[in-house]
Every structure is written in structure tokens, then in C-alpha cells.
Design a protein around this motif. Structure first.
Motif, PDB file in Angstrom:
ATOM      1  N   ARG A  23      38.644   8.100  62.529  1.00  0.00           N
ATOM      2  CA  ARG A  23      38.795   7.583  61.166  1.00  0.00           C
ATOM      3  C   ARG A  23      37.567   7.862  60.308  1.00  0.00           C
ATOM      4  NH1 ARG A  23      40.664   2.763  63.872  1.00  0.00           N
ATOM      5  NH2 ARG A  23      42.944   2.703  63.958  1.00  0.00           N
ATOM      6  N   ASN A  24      36.423   8.128  60.947  1.00  0.00           N
ATOM      7  CA  ASN A  24      35.203   8.372  60.203  1.00  0.00           C
ATOM      8  C   ASN A  24      35.168   9.776  59.586  1.00  0.00           C
ATOM      9  OD1 ASN A  24      34.137   5.854  60.669  1.00  0.00           O
ATOM     10  ND2 ASN A  24      33.176   6.458  62.605  1.00  0.00           N
ATOM     11  N   TYR A  25      36.060  10.654  60.042  1.00  0.00           N
ATOM     12  CA  TYR A  25      36.088  11.988  59.494  1.00  0.00           C
ATOM     13  C   TYR A  25      36.487  11.919  58.020  1.00  0.00           C
ATOM     14  CZ  TYR A  25      35.904  13.902  64.235  1.00  0.00           C
ATOM     15  OH  TYR A  25      35.522  14.236  65.516  1.00  0.00           O
ATOM     16  N   ALA A  26      35.854  12.760  57.209  1.00  0.00           N
ATOM     17  CA  ALA A  26      36.157  12.757  55.778  1.00  0.00           C
ATOM     18  C   ALA A  26      37.598  13.207  55.549  1.00  0.00           C
ATOM     19  CB  ALA A  26      35.192  13.681  55.045  1.00  0.00           C
ATOM     20  N   ALA A  27      38.325  12.433  54.804  1.00  0.00           N
ATOM     21  CA  ALA A  27      39.713  12.785  54.490  1.00  0.00           C
ATOM     22  C   ALA A  27      39.725  13.858  53.411  1.00  0.00           C
ATOM     23  CB  ALA A  27      40.464  11.554  54.011  1.00  0.00           C
ATOM     24  N   PRO A  28      40.698  14.752  53.451  1.00  0.00           N
ATOM     25  CA  PRO A  28      40.786  15.778  52.405  1.00  0.00           C
ATOM     26  C   PRO A  28      41.050  15.129  51.060  1.00  0.00           C
ATOM     27  CG  PRO A  28      42.787  15.749  53.755  1.00  0.00           C
ATOM     28  CD  PRO A  28      41.787  14.872  54.440  1.00  0.00           C
ATOM     29  N   PRO A  29      40.497  15.693  49.995  1.00  0.00           N
ATOM     30  CA  PRO A  29      40.682  15.079  48.666  1.00  0.00           C
ATOM     31  C   PRO A  29      42.146  15.123  48.227  1.00  0.00           C
ATOM     32  CG  PRO A  29      39.724  17.271  48.473  1.00  0.00           C
ATOM     33  CD  PRO A  29      39.719  16.937  49.930  1.00  0.00           C
ATOM     34  N   LYS A  30      42.538  14.113  47.488  1.00  0.00           N
ATOM     35  CA  LYS A  30      43.896  14.071  46.980  1.00  0.00           C
ATOM     36  C   LYS A  30      44.047  15.034  45.798  1.00  0.00           C
ATOM     37  CE  LYS A  30      44.903   9.285  48.299  1.00  0.00           C
ATOM     38  NZ  LYS A  30      45.341   7.947  47.814  1.00  0.00           N
ATOM     39  N   ARG A  31      45.241  15.535  45.635  1.00  0.00           N
ATOM     40  CA  ARG A  31      45.506  16.402  44.487  1.00  0.00           C
ATOM     41  C   ARG A  31      45.357  15.571  43.217  1.00  0.00           C
ATOM     42  NH1 ARG A  31      50.153  20.948  43.457  1.00  0.00           N
ATOM     43  NH2 ARG A  31      50.059  20.933  41.175  1.00  0.00           N
ATOM     44  N   PHE A  32      44.506  16.042  42.296  1.00  0.00           N
ATOM     45  CA  PHE A  32      44.185  15.277  41.089  1.00  0.00           C
ATOM     46  C   PHE A  32      44.735  15.943  39.824  1.00  0.00           C
ATOM     47  CE2 PHE A  32      40.777  18.179  42.169  1.00  0.00           C
ATOM     48  CZ  PHE A  32      40.582  18.883  40.983  1.00  0.00           C
ATOM     49  N   TYR A  33      45.485  16.994  39.965  1.00  0.00           N
ATOM     50  CA  TYR A  33      45.971  17.748  38.814  1.00  0.00           C
ATOM     51  C   TYR A  33      47.487  17.959  38.953  1.00  0.00           C
ATOM     52  CZ  TYR A  33      45.569  21.233  42.486  1.00  0.00           C
ATOM     53  OH  TYR A  33      45.679  21.884  43.686  1.00  0.00           O
ATOM     54  N   ARG A  34      48.122  18.222  37.830  1.00  0.00           N
ATOM     55  CA  ARG A  34      49.562  18.464  37.845  1.00  0.00           C
ATOM     56  C   ARG A  34      49.885  19.953  37.763  1.00  0.00           C
ATOM     57  NH1 ARG A  34      52.541  13.897  34.022  1.00  0.00           N
ATOM     58  NH2 ARG A  34      51.938  12.055  35.260  1.00  0.00           N
ATOM     59  N   ASN A  35      49.163  20.640  36.870  1.00  0.00           N
ATOM     60  CA  ASN A  35      49.494  22.040  36.610  1.00  0.00           C
ATOM     61  C   ASN A  35      48.290  22.950  36.827  1.00  0.00           C
ATOM     62  OD1 ASN A  35      52.214  21.433  35.573  1.00  0.00           O
ATOM     63  ND2 ASN A  35      51.113  20.506  33.847  1.00  0.00           N
ATOM     64  N   THR A  36      48.572  24.173  37.234  1.00  0.00           N
ATOM     65  CA  THR A  36      47.536  25.194  37.347  1.00  0.00           C
ATOM     66  C   THR A  36      47.819  26.294  36.341  1.00  0.00           C
ATOM     67  OG1 THR A  36      48.770  26.444  39.028  1.00  0.00           O
ATOM     68  CG2 THR A  36      47.244  24.747  39.807  1.00  0.00           C
ATOM     69  N   GLY A  37      46.767  26.992  35.950  1.00  0.00           N
ATOM     70  CA  GLY A  37      46.946  28.064  34.981  1.00  0.00           C
ATOM     71  C   GLY A  37      45.851  29.106  35.088  1.00  0.00           C
ATOM     72  N   VAL A  38      46.015  30.182  34.330  1.00  0.00           N
ATOM     73  CA  VAL A  38      45.033  31.263  34.287  1.00  0.00           C
ATOM     74  C   VAL A  38      44.721  31.565  32.832  1.00  0.00           C
ATOM     75  CG1 VAL A  38      44.580  33.700  34.799  1.00  0.00           C
ATOM     76  CG2 VAL A  38      45.840  32.285  36.451  1.00  0.00           C
ATOM     77  N   ILE A  39      43.441  31.623  32.498  1.00  0.00           N
ATOM     78  CA  ILE A  39      43.028  32.006  31.150  1.00  0.00           C
ATOM     79  C   ILE A  39      42.115  33.213  31.253  1.00  0.00           C
ATOM     80  CG2 ILE A  39      43.251  29.683  30.183  1.00  0.00           C
ATOM     81  CD1 ILE A  39      40.261  29.331  30.469  1.00  0.00           C
ATOM     82  N   SER A  40      42.131  34.041  30.232  1.00  0.00           N
ATOM     83  CA  SER A  40      41.316  35.262  30.261  1.00  0.00           C
ATOM     84  C   SER A  40      40.349  35.291  29.086  1.00  0.00           C
ATOM     85  CB  SER A  40      42.216  36.498  30.219  1.00  0.00           C
ATOM     86  OG  SER A  40      42.966  36.547  29.021  1.00  0.00           O
ATOM     87  N   SER A  41      39.196  35.922  29.334  1.00  0.00           N
ATOM     88  CA  SER A  41      38.192  36.070  28.292  1.00  0.00           C
ATOM     89  C   SER A  41      37.235  37.179  28.688  1.00  0.00           C
ATOM     90  CB  SER A  41      37.417  34.759  28.087  1.00  0.00           C
ATOM     91  OG  SER A  41      36.382  34.930  27.136  1.00  0.00           O
ATOM     92  N   ASN A  42      37.104  38.188  27.818  1.00  0.00           N
ATOM     93  CA  ASN A  42      36.170  39.297  28.044  1.00  0.00           C
ATOM     94  C   ASN A  42      36.372  39.982  29.393  1.00  0.00           C
ATOM     95  OD1 ASN A  42      34.862  38.770  25.537  1.00  0.00           O
ATOM     96  ND2 ASN A  42      33.629  37.155  26.506  1.00  0.00           N
ATOM     97  N   GLY A  43      37.628  40.168  29.773  1.00  0.00           N
ATOM     98  CA  GLY A  43      37.916  40.891  31.010  1.00  0.00           C
ATOM     99  C   GLY A  43      37.801  40.057  32.262  1.00  0.00           C
ATOM    100  N   ARG A  44      37.537  38.760  32.113  1.00  0.00           N
ATOM    101  CA  ARG A  44      37.447  37.868  33.264  1.00  0.00           C
ATOM    102  C   ARG A  44      38.582  36.855  33.222  1.00  0.00           C
ATOM    103  NH1 ARG A  44      31.031  36.201  34.008  1.00  0.00           N
ATOM    104  NH2 ARG A  44      30.299  38.251  34.754  1.00  0.00           N
ATOM    105  N   TYR A  45      38.956  36.392  34.400  1.00  0.00           N
ATOM    106  CA  TYR A  45      40.059  35.439  34.491  1.00  0.00           C
ATOM    107  C   TYR A  45      39.572  34.175  35.195  1.00  0.00           C
ATOM    108  CZ  TYR A  45      42.716  39.585  33.305  1.00  0.00           C
ATOM    109  OH  TYR A  45      43.182  40.720  32.664  1.00  0.00           O
ATOM    110  N   GLU A  46      39.871  33.039  34.586  1.00  0.00           N
ATOM    111  CA  GLU A  46      39.477  31.750  35.150  1.00  0.00           C
ATOM    112  C   GLU A  46      40.710  30.923  35.489  1.00  0.00           C
ATOM    113  OE1 GLU A  46      35.539  30.144  33.358  1.00  0.00           O
ATOM    114  OE2 GLU A  46      36.623  31.087  31.685  1.00  0.00           O
ATOM    115  N   ILE A  47      40.545  30.018  36.455  1.00  0.00           N
ATOM    116  CA  ILE A  47      41.640  29.165  36.905  1.00  0.00           C
ATOM    117  C   ILE A  47      41.473  27.793  36.271  1.00  0.00           C
ATOM    118  CG2 ILE A  47      42.909  28.341  38.926  1.00  0.00           C
ATOM    119  CD1 ILE A  47      42.479  31.417  38.748  1.00  0.00           C
ATOM    120  N   THR A  48      42.565  27.240  35.765  1.00  0.00           N
ATOM    121  CA  THR A  48      42.513  25.901  35.196  1.00  0.00           C
ATOM    122  C   THR A  48      43.379  24.942  36.012  1.00  0.00           C
ATOM    123  OG1 THR A  48      44.371  26.361  33.676  1.00  0.00           O
ATOM    124  CG2 THR A  48      42.131  26.766  32.867  1.00  0.00           C
TER     125      THR A  48
END
Length: 271
Positions: A23-48
Motif C-alpha cells: 500500500r505504500n507504493y505510489a499510486a498512479p495519478p488519476k486522469r485530470f483532463y477530459r480532452n487531448t489536442g494538438v496545436i502547432s506553431s512555427n513548425g512545432r507541435y505541442e500536446i494539450t
């Protein structure tokens, strides 16, 4: 059936006195987001993640230069259910390692690592004690070694000795030239693939699309599968291990591909 089998094994493996430490082992974090996305800027892509931009473990901006890779990473995050299992998010991990570079690894370090690895490649070492296994290894591995020699103009040979073989200087030179043709990000994928299946030759065959991922894993596990055929196996455990290896190798190959070729997503235009 699989889940019940795993639960039964865990009940046998964990005694009541051990539960407190588990039980002392760290539990994996809970999902805190609903949606994922991709945005682009200057030839780079980031994850939201909703309105938040993804960060690396060091807190640096997380970005990639390939749109298909960004979409694949966003898909990894979207596939998480109630909790976030980072151990299964190989593309995210590879990208974070490339950006953070926690060990200060440079391109020439990875090239040297891959070139030197060839002398310990799994499929170059055949059994000297089990004739049946050696026959199988010769039958399955030698055609891949021959293909690799012709394709990359090198001269590798198998052995049944435990002594690490030496190769002509031209072999190292040709391999070094081949790996140096890839950028640093793609080399991270190569290293991850080689560490996964313990074979430069099988990795190169996969990158060149001479072998499928499933076939490469099968060849990498040839001795293990042979021994299981004689002594039996724990079905669910070995199946999970095989599928995990396939998952890791597939992610590595995608990472190499997306970082070494111009892949574009084209929208259909109605006429």
C-alpha cells in the motif's frame, strides 16, 4: 479469464503481512483532463490536455516536429482511463527523454553505442550445447544476417562461441555512416528498439521494413520460445511479456519513422 488468473496469482504471492508495504507504493495519478489536442506553431507541435500544454518531467515545454507523431502522442494520453499509466506511454517517454536529455547524451554517443552493440547482437550467437536449438537458429537467423550483410555492405558472421567476435574495420565504418544519417531524435528510437530486442540486425531489418514487428520479436525470443516448447510456460505471463515487447518495439519504430521522414496529413478537398 486472464484477469481472474492474474488475481489468483497475486493472492498467492502477497501474504497478509506484505499488504502494508504494498500500500505504500505510489499510486498512479488519476486522469485530470477530459480532452487531448494538438496545436502547432512555427513548425512545432505541442500536446494539450484540456487547456494545459504538456510539459516534460523537467518542466520544459513538450513539443515534437512531426504532426503524425504529435497525434500519436495525444492518442496515448487520450487512451488513459481512470489513471495515467506512464509505463505504457512509450512515445511520450521517448520524446521527453529527447527533450530533457537527463544523461547528457550526444548524437555521437548513441552512434558509438549502436555500432559497438553489434558484437553482442543476439542473433549472432548460436547455441553450442543443444543441436536442435542451433539448427533452428541457423534456419531462422542466418537469412536475416545474410540480408543485412548485402543490404548494408558489411560482413557479419554468427558464432557458437562465447568469445565476442571482432569484425573488419569497414563494418564499423559502414554502420557508423548508416546511423549518423539519422537525426538525434530518431537515434533515441534506435537505442530504445535495440535495448528492447537486444539486436541491431533485427532493428535495422524492421526500420527497413524487411521484417514486421511481430516477426522481429518472434526471432528475438527464439531461444526462449524453444525452451518453453520443451519445459512449458505460464501462458498469461509469457503472452504479456511478448505483447509488451511488441508494443515497445512498435513505438520505437514509429519514433524513428516520424523523426526521419517528412510525413504530412492531407485533408481531402471536395471538388
Amino acid at each position: 479469464m486472464l484477469r481472474s488468473s492474474v488475481s489468483a496469482v497475486l493472492r498467492l504471492a502477497i501474504r497478509p503481512t506484505q499488504l502494508s508495504s504494498v500500500r505504500n507504493y505510489a499510486a498512479p495519478p488519476k486522469r485530470f483532463y477530459r480532452n487531448t489536442g494538438v496545436i502547432s506553431s512555427n513548425g512545432r507541435y505541442e500536446i494539450t490536455l484540456d487547456s494545459r500544454k504538456l510539459k516534460t518531467p523537467k518542466g520544459l515545454p513538450f513539443f515534437v516536429e512531426s504532426e503524425p507523431l504529435a497525434i500519436a502522442i495525444a492518442t496515448e494520453w487520450d487512451a488513459q482511463k481512470d489513471v495515467i499509466d506512464r509505463s505504457a506511454m512509450h512515445l511520450t517517454a521517448l520524446s521527453s527523454t529527447f527533450i530533457d536529455n537527463p544523461n547528457g547524451v550526444q548524437k555521437h554517443d548513441m552512434v558509438n553505442y549502436l555500432v559497438n552493440y553489434i558484437s553482442t547482437d543476439t542473433i549472432l550467437f548460436h547455441s553450442s550445447e543443444e543441436p536442435e536449438l542451433k539448427k533452428l537458429q541457423t534456419q531462422e537467423w542466418e537469412p536475416i544476417i545474410d540480408w543485412c550483410n548485402k543490404r548494408y555492405e558489411i560482413n557479419l558472421a554468427s558464432t557458437d562461441s562465447l568469445v565476442v567476435p571482432t569484425f573488419a574495420p569497414g563494418t564499423a565504418m559502414n554502420l557508423s555512416r548508416y546511423f549518423s544519417s539519422y537525426n538525434t531524435a530518431a537515434l533515441h528510437g534506435f537505442v530504445f528498439a535495440v535495448d528492447t530486442i537486444k539486436s541491431i540486425i533485427l532493428t535495422m531489418a524492421c526500420v527497413d521494413r524487411h521484417l514486421t514487428t511481430e516477426r522481429a520479436v518472434q526471432l528475438a525470443r527464439l531461444e526462449e520460445e524453444f525452451q518453453q516448447g520443451h519445459w512449458g510456460k505460464v501462458e498469461w505471463a509469457h503472452d504479456i511479456q511478448r505483447l509488451d515487447t511488441q508494443s515497445r518495439l512498435s513505438a520505437a519504430l514509429l519514433y524513428v519513422h516520424f523523426n526521419s521522414s517528412n510525413v504530412f496529413i492531407k485533408e481531402k478537398v471536395s471538388l
